[in-house]
Design a protein around this motif. Structure first.
Motif, PDB file in Angstrom:
ATOM      1  N   ILE A 121       0.858  -1.169   0.000  1.00 41.84           N
ATOM      2  CA  ILE A 121       0.000   0.000   0.000  1.00 41.84           C
ATOM      3  C   ILE A 121       0.897   1.222   0.000  1.00 41.84           C
ATOM      4  N   THR A 122       0.529   2.228  -0.773  1.00 39.51           N
ATOM      5  CA  THR A 122       1.323   3.456  -0.778  1.00 39.51           C
ATOM      6  C   THR A 122       0.880   4.331   0.386  1.00 39.51           C
TER       7      THR A 122
ATOM      8  N   LEU B  14      -3.176   7.137   3.695  1.00 38.49           N
ATOM      9  CA  LEU B  14      -3.659   8.389   4.278  1.00 38.49           C
ATOM     10  C   LEU B  14      -5.079   8.723   3.820  1.00 38.49           C
ATOM     11  N   LYS B  15      -5.409   8.379   2.596  1.00 43.18           N
ATOM     12  CA  LYS B  15      -6.751   8.630   2.068  1.00 43.18           C
ATOM     13  C   LYS B  15      -7.811   7.935   2.924  1.00 43.18           C
ATOM     14  N   ILE B  16      -7.515   6.731   3.342  1.00 46.78           N
ATOM     15  CA  ILE B  16      -8.449   5.963   4.167  1.00 46.78           C
ATOM     16  C   ILE B  16      -8.326   6.358   5.639  1.00 46.78           C
TER      17      ILE B  16
ATOM     18  N   LEU C  61       2.467   5.090  12.973  1.00 46.81           N
ATOM     19  CA  LEU C  61       2.470   3.704  13.424  1.00 46.81           C
ATOM     20  C   LEU C  61       1.513   2.840  12.617  1.00 46.81           C
ATOM     21  N   GLY C  62       0.356   3.375  12.296  1.00 44.57           N
ATOM     22  CA  GLY C  62      -0.615   2.626  11.508  1.00 44.57           C
ATOM     23  C   GLY C  62      -0.070   2.251  10.149  1.00 44.57           C
ATOM     24  N   PHE C  63       0.630   3.194   9.512  1.00 43.03           N
ATOM     25  CA  PHE C  63       1.203   2.901   8.199  1.00 43.03           C
ATOM     26  C   PHE C  63       2.259   1.798   8.302  1.00 43.03           C
ATOM     27  N   LEU C  64       3.074   1.850   9.338  1.00 41.88           N
ATOM     28  CA  LEU C  64       4.082   0.808   9.515  1.00 41.88           C
ATOM     29  C   LEU C  64       3.422  -0.553   9.731  1.00 41.88           C
TER      30      LEU C  64
END
Length: 77
Positions: A6-7, A12-14, A27-30
């Motif tokens: 996922i980019t 971030l859009k979601i 942290l969520g992105f990681l």
């Protein structure tokens, strides 16, 4: 695109609709990128317990019971 990819823009859009703090977004992105709590703690120079505490708040804000359901939010489409 494979499920594990996922980019940051897609994330971030979601994620923006949940009202996460800047640190929670990080942290969520990681987490959705596949990193473990231990690895996230090492990368950010914080304790593993601090990472767990952040994820407790993240999951509450996203209305999900755990990490699998959290990841599913970003790969449903």
């Amino acid at each position: 695109m494979k499920q594990s990819e996922i980019t940051k823009e897609q994330y971030l859009k979601i994620a923006q609709k949940f009202g996460f703090t800047k640190r929670e977004l990080e942290l969520g992105f990681l987490k959705v990128s596949g990193f473990s709590n231990r690895r996230i703690a090492y990368m950010l120079g914080i304790s593993e317990q601090t990472v767990k505490n952040h994820f407790t708040h993240i999951y509450e804000k996203a209305w999900v019971p755990g990490r699998n359901e959290f990841k599913e939010l970003f790969f449903e489409e």
